[in-house]
Design a protein around this motif. Sequence first.
Motif, short mmCIF file in Angstrom:
data_model
loop_
_atom_site.label_atom_id
_atom_site.label_comp_id
_atom_site.label_asym_id
_atom_site.label_seq_id
_atom_site.Cartn_x
_atom_site.Cartn_y
_atom_site.Cartn_z
N ASP A 11 0.83 -1.20 0.00
CA ASP A 11 0.00 0.00 0.00
C ASP A 11 0.87 1.26 0.00
OD1 ASP A 11 -3.08 0.76 0.76
OD2 ASP A 11 -1.67 2.23 1.58
N GLU A 13 0.71 3.89 1.65
CA GLU A 13 1.01 4.45 2.97
C GLU A 13 2.30 3.91 3.57
OE1 GLU A 13 -1.87 5.74 5.88
OE2 GLU A 13 -3.44 4.69 4.76
N TYR A 14 2.73 2.74 3.11
CA TYR A 14 3.96 2.17 3.65
C TYR A 14 5.21 2.59 2.88
CZ TYR A 14 1.44 -1.09 6.71
OH TYR A 14 0.66 -1.66 7.68
N GLY A 198 -2.73 -4.05 8.15
CA GLY A 198 -2.22 -2.72 7.87
C GLY A 198 -2.37 -2.37 6.40
N PRO A 199 -2.54 -1.10 6.09
CA PRO A 199 -2.40 0.08 6.97
C PRO A 199 -3.68 0.56 7.65
CG PRO A 199 -2.62 0.81 4.71
CD PRO A 199 -2.68 -0.70 4.68
N ARG A 201 -6.27 1.73 10.31
CA ARG A 201 -6.06 2.45 11.57
C ARG A 201 -7.11 2.01 12.58
NH1 ARG A 201 -2.59 6.85 10.81
NH2 ARG A 201 -2.00 7.09 8.62
N ASN A 208 -5.25 5.42 17.21
CA ASN A 208 -5.66 5.59 15.82
C ASN A 208 -4.48 5.56 14.85
OD1 ASN A 208 -7.87 5.84 14.01
ND2 ASN A 208 -7.42 8.00 13.71
N SER A 209 -3.43 4.85 15.26
CA SER A 209 -2.22 4.78 14.43
C SER A 209 -2.38 3.77 13.31
CB SER A 209 -1.02 4.37 15.29
OG SER A 209 -0.78 5.30 16.31
N MET A 210 -1.68 4.00 12.20
CA MET A 210 -1.62 3.04 11.12
C MET A 210 -0.99 1.75 11.63
SD MET A 210 0.30 3.42 7.44
CE MET A 210 1.94 3.43 8.12
#
Length: 248
Positions: A11, A13-14, A198-199, A201, A208-210
């Motif tokens: 993804d 986000e990573y 993941g990712p 949340r 509320n962290s990824m």
Amino acid sequence: MLIDSHTHLSDDEYTSIEGEVIDMLRALDIKAISVSMDIKTARRNLSLAERYKDVIIPFVGLHPWCIEQEDIDEFTSFILSNIDKIKGIGEIGLDAAYASDYKRQKVVFESMLSIAERYKKPVSIHSRRAVDDVLAVLSSYNIKGVLLHWFSGSRKQLVKANDMGCYVSYGPVLVYSEEKRVLLRNSNIDLVLIETDGPVRYGSCFNNSMALPSFLVSVAYALSDTLNMHYSDAEEMLLKNSLRYLNC
């Protein structure tokens, strides 16, 4: 060692924290089954697995949310041309809550299952509000390594899934959800896996962290606590289950 049975390391986000994620996996002795959503993440999954063979297990599949944006023939051709590099087929499945052509979802799902059956690959399945339909479709296929990831069905559906030999996985919600803990207690422990997804949340925990690989340790602890097992025994059980799932 732990195995994250379902995560999306390909993804976007990573991407900016790729090095940190890989270092975390290695430091915590975690291997990750990274699933794809579409052709972009499928290609990235294989690239990541090539660079980080020691910690990434690549799955390739077409998610029901993405079927309208992808050329099914092109995607199938990609899988077949890379079948020796692909450990499993996923994320695939059905989602009755998603606003897309449900009949087309079934056509694509069955196409992905046919590949898994033909090449003896395990599958990672999305089944939101569609557990009964997923199980009905699966009954027509001979696939030994079937995971209903992030299981959210009823206890009755859980029994049926386990009776069919399907694995079910639990994620970080297990840390705070009594509903998930009840499902876990009613699961066949030989068919239980854990994941981070993941990712995603988590609004009710982890600030509320990824989701990061480190979350998996908390899930394993929550599982051991729920089942009244020593952590090391739970870790051993989960590893055995994961390897059995992967090797079909």
